[in-house]
Scaffold this active site. Sequence first.
Site, mmCIF file in Angstrom:
data_model
loop_
_atom_site.group_PDB
_atom_site.id
_atom_site.type_symbol
_atom_site.label_atom_id
_atom_site.label_comp_id
_atom_site.label_asym_id
_atom_site.label_seq_id
_atom_site.Cartn_x
_atom_site.Cartn_y
_atom_site.Cartn_z
ATOM 1 N N LYS A 13 0.756 -1.319 -0.025
ATOM 2 C CA LYS A 13 0.144 -0.018 -0.043
ATOM 3 C C LYS A 13 0.779 1.210 0.051
ATOM 4 O O LYS A 13 2.091 1.252 0.369
ATOM 5 C CB LYS A 13 -1.077 0.013 1.066
ATOM 6 N N ASP B 256 -2.288 -2.132 10.569
ATOM 7 C CA ASP B 256 -2.593 -1.698 9.070
ATOM 8 C C ASP B 256 -3.226 -3.064 8.683
ATOM 9 O O ASP B 256 -3.443 -3.138 7.500
ATOM 10 C CB ASP B 256 -1.298 -1.449 8.450
#
Length: 289
Positions: free
Chosen positions: A11, A137
């Site tokens: 990401k 995350d």
Amino acid sequence: MNKITLYANAKINLGLDVIGKRPNGYHDVRMIMQTVKLHDILTLKKIRRKGIFIKTNLHFLPTNENNLIYAAIKLFMNEYHIEGGVHVTLEKKIPVAAGMAGGSTDAAAALHGMNQLYETYLPLEKLQEMGVKLGADVPYCLLGGTALSEGIGEILTPLPPAPACYCLIVKPRFAISTKYVYENLALSELTEHPDIDALISAIEKEDLMMLSSSLGNVLETVSVKEHPELADIKATMISFGALGSLMSGSGPTVFGLFDDQSKANAAFMHFKVGPYGKQSFLTGFFQPG
Ligand code: ATP
């Protein structure tokens, strides 16, 4: 099913704001997360021998309980009373300790993989409840795509796919400790914050220009001061025609967004022959099907 292969996507943060600090030291964030088409490949195989065994192409990565894949599989096995063992091969392509959630996305892929391999078919929310125990995350990595991430990272709001573009990723050779960056963030002294709402609006309008000019990461106030090279990489990307450029997470990875393939390619070739060559990637946004 005995064996499963999974792609674990990296990401980037199109926006990262810190809005407060909790008494326990955790920070409240507002982040725009985006998965990119850069991935590790994991293969999970059921074995008779008890235990979790990890083999990877990167010799310096831990293969014991300090690897997030190990921790994820162990957690899953404990919660669902799974006997036997699992053998994992990890082909690592995502830069390590780079602000690209490499470990978290591997953990997320391992949870998805276990869920299919052992036919537990748990819903996403259940996997996310497990995932947050492994890292802030991980719930996002289980979801993927474009999303607003709040709280410590566990409150997720999916957003429409961000407009397509060429995304140049460059990971400088130095390391930045996430802990150092957060500890040195002078929250009360900040006069400016990234405009997360402008980013959301740009995504909703599919406006790449607006998105690129709204990129912002409050952690650059610490990292760029410490490593001025980061500002140079950003400026170089802009000089090659990037519409915007930003450091991802707590760094040191920097990305640039381009609407023009030949400009993106020229910038990529520039970095490819330079000192950051091995860790430069020309990719794009990834939206899970
Ligand atoms: P984030 O963006 O979530 O801060 P990061 O990109 O900064 O993540 P990682 O690549 O996840 O950081 O790696 C941080 C440390 O975690 C590494 O130094 C490594 O030793 C350890 N680690 C444990 N498991 C993994 C894994 N599967 N892949 C990469 N690193 C791992």
